[in-house]
Design an enzyme around this catalytic site. Structure first.
Site, mmCIF file in Angstrom:
data_model
loop_
_atom_site.group_PDB
_atom_site.id
_atom_site.type_symbol
_atom_site.label_atom_id
_atom_site.label_comp_id
_atom_site.label_asym_id
_atom_site.label_seq_id
_atom_site.Cartn_x
_atom_site.Cartn_y
_atom_site.Cartn_z
ATOM 1 N N HIS A 5 3.634 1.385 -4.371
ATOM 2 C CA HIS A 5 2.965 2.148 -3.416
ATOM 3 C C HIS A 5 2.987 3.632 -4.147
ATOM 4 O O HIS A 5 2.466 4.519 -3.519
ATOM 5 C CB HIS A 5 3.616 2.308 -2.179
ATOM 6 C CG HIS A 5 3.589 1.091 -1.325
ATOM 7 N ND1 HIS A 5 4.112 0.947 -0.162
ATOM 8 C CD2 HIS A 5 2.719 0.208 -1.639
ATOM 9 C CE1 HIS A 5 3.832 -0.036 0.418
ATOM 10 N NE2 HIS A 5 3.117 -0.752 -0.348
ATOM 11 N N ARG A 14 -1.910 -5.378 -5.616
ATOM 12 C CA ARG A 14 -1.476 -6.083 -4.243
ATOM 13 C C ARG A 14 -2.028 -7.242 -4.146
ATOM 14 O O ARG A 14 -1.420 -8.148 -3.457
ATOM 15 C CB ARG A 14 -2.296 -5.108 -3.168
ATOM 16 C CG ARG A 14 -1.906 -5.333 -1.870
ATOM 17 C CD ARG A 14 -1.990 -4.104 -1.000
ATOM 18 N NE ARG A 14 -1.604 -4.258 0.473
ATOM 19 C CZ ARG A 14 -2.243 -4.595 1.575
ATOM 20 N NH1 ARG A 14 -3.414 -4.669 1.577
ATOM 21 N NH2 ARG A 14 -1.451 -4.723 2.921
ATOM 22 N N ASN A 38 -3.794 -8.756 5.404
ATOM 23 C CA ASN A 38 -4.848 -8.865 4.644
ATOM 24 C C ASN A 38 -6.055 -8.326 5.218
ATOM 25 O O ASN A 38 -7.101 -7.722 4.401
ATOM 26 C CB ASN A 38 -5.146 -10.024 4.000
ATOM 27 C CG ASN A 38 -3.909 -10.768 3.118
ATOM 28 O OD1 ASN A 38 -3.458 -9.804 2.491
ATOM 29 N ND2 ASN A 38 -3.912 -12.010 2.884
#
Ligand code: HEM
Ligand SMILES: *[C@@H]1O[C@H](CO)[C@@H](O)[C@H](O)[C@H]1NC(C)=O
Ligand SMILES: *[C@@H]1O[C@H](CO)[C@@H](O)[C@H](O)[C@H]1NC(C)=O
Ligand SMILES: *[C@@H]1O[C@H](CO)[C@@H](O)[C@H](O)[C@H]1NC(C)=O
Ligand SMILES: *[C@@H]1O[C@H](CO)[C@@H](O)[C@H](O)[C@H]1NC(C)=O
Ligand SMILES: *[C@@H]1O[C@H](CO)[C@@H](O)[C@H](O)[C@H]1NC(C)=O
Ligand SMILES: *[C@@H]1O[C@H](CO)[C@@H](O)[C@H](O)[C@H]1NC(C)=O
Length: 322
Positions: free
Chosen positions: A195, A64, A96
């Protein structure tokens, strides 16, 4: 008006220097560090391997990190920059904030690389290579990766808030969001397969598990056990993005979508009687097809350049400019 040869030489030298330090124009090469830093692969592989062995989710964190670096004015390690008095860190941008991790591992890699080959390997290249090794470490595919990214001299928190995709997006919005990075719909759907590892906070999926029909009711009930209905209650409680094989990079994410067991709203919209349904079905039934497309899209994503004229350097410490 006439200039002296000395001035001409100097002007040429300065122009060349300016060009060389422009991050956007950096040419990437697969073997760039072969001579200048032969220990690169060994050092990065070793640290990533140990970090993932210690905490499986670190693989997700590192993947990520690279993604959120590349989407904000290209892969220039703007994301690792800390606050200064004149610049806000991207770490505090809403997409974030409280959900981006792995900086200590990047610091560790940087420290060892600076000892082995000082001033050679950029933080942006470290982020790219760490993501590759992290995915490999949990069973995912490899992809071709070139080197030579420059570290940018500036973070842009408001840009990070603007360009990083939102979990409430429709499939059309996701396609448009990725298109702005020159990634097509197929890239978007394959990259969303990231994911298949990692976790998300209750805050990000609460609306989906309490207020949608396109969800498996048993799955919703399970998730509700640790994600209370009310805002502010258990917001940071974690759930795996792929609850079947959370520590394994496989195509289970897409199988979950077929069963309406996607965690985030932006996951399930990829299989919701929409434009990506056929591709999701392909990836769910053919893992090689997913790995192939994921690898292709990762190479494209890791080649996103900072905008033209962005200045660059090789940072000594990934958290601050030299
Ligand atoms: C399609 C648009 C995307 C959206 C809307 C999205 C959104 C999110 C959200 C909301 C989270 C949870 C963060 C939190 O808890 O606050 C998350 C986690 C994650 N995302 Fe995405 N994401 C997208 C695409 C991607 C892509 C392209 C990748 C990488 C290829 C990726 C990799 C990850 C990983 C690995 C995690 C788990 C991180 C961890 O466990 O710490 N995502 N994403
Ligand atoms: C940056 O500064 C802001 C406000 O001064 C603060 O809230 C935040 O925690 C700092 N972020 C980081 C990553 O140090
Ligand atoms: C940061 O991004 C914003 C868009 O959110 C843009 O308007 C601004 O010019 C950028 N700042 C710098 C210093 O490039
Ligand atoms: C997503 O939607 C929910 C309401 O359904 C809202 O509370 C939340 O702030 C939204 N998140 C983002 C990042 O837009
Ligand atoms: C559920 O979503 C609908 C439409 O997005 C919204 O109007 C409604 O207020 C939401 N209800 C709850 C309980 O969040
Ligand atoms: C998709 O279409 C099928 C068949 O028409 C329907 O049963 C299903 O509820 C639809 N799914 C969504 C999420 O709209
Ligand atoms: C799965 O996808 C791969 C890669 O695209 C392809 O070569 C293979 O033929 C596919 N397998 C099946 C069973 O369709």
């Amino acid at each position: 008006m006439a200039f002296s040869p000395l001035f001409h030489g100097l002007a040429f030298f300065l122009a060349a220097l300016l060009l060389a330090s422009t991050a956007a124009d950096a040419q990437l090469c697969p073997n760039l560090y072969k001579k200048s830093c032969p220990q690169l692969e060994h050092i990065v592989r070793d640290i990533v391997k140990n970090a993932v062995a210690e905490e499986t989710r670190m693989a997700a964190k590192l993947l990520r990190l690279h993604f959120h670096d590349c989407f904000v004015n290209g892969c220039g390690a703007s994301i690792t920059l800390d606050n200064t008095t004149t610049m806000d860190s991207e770490k505090d941008a809403p997409p974030n904030l409280n959900s981006i991790f792995g900086f200590e591992v990047i610091d560790d890699i940087k420290k060892q690389l600076e000892a082995a080959c000082p001033g050679v390997v950029s933080c942006a290249d470290i982020l790219a290579l760490s993501a590759l090794y992290a995915v490999e470490e949990v069973g995912g595919p490899s992809w071709s990766l070139s080197f030579g990214r420059k570290d940018v001299l500036m973070a842009n928190k408001s840009l990070a808030s603007e360009v990083l995709p939102n979990q409430n997006s429709s499939v059309l919005e996701l396609i448009e969001n990725f298109a702005r990075q020159n990634l097509n719909a197929r890239d978007m759907t394959a990259l969303s397969g990231g994911h298949t590892i990692g976790a998300a906070r209750c805050l990000t999926f609460r609306p989906r598990i309490y207020n949608t029909t396109s969800i498996d009711s048993c799955f919703a009930a399970t998730r509700q056990e640790t994600c209370p209905r009310n805002f502010g209650d258990g917001d940071n409680n974690l759930a795996p993005l792929d609850d079947k094989t959370p520590g394994l990079f496989d195509n289970q994410y897409y199988k979950n979508l077929l069963a309406q067991r996607g965690l985030l709203p932006s996951d399930q919209v990829l299989f919701d009687n929409g434009s990506q349904d056929a591709l999701v079905t392909l990836y769910a039934t053919n893992q090689s097809a997913f790995f192939h497309d994921f690898a292709t899209a990762m190479t494209k994503m890791s080649n996103i350049h900072p905008s033209r004229g962005t200045k660059g350097e090789i940072r000594t410490n990934c958290r601050r400019i030299n």
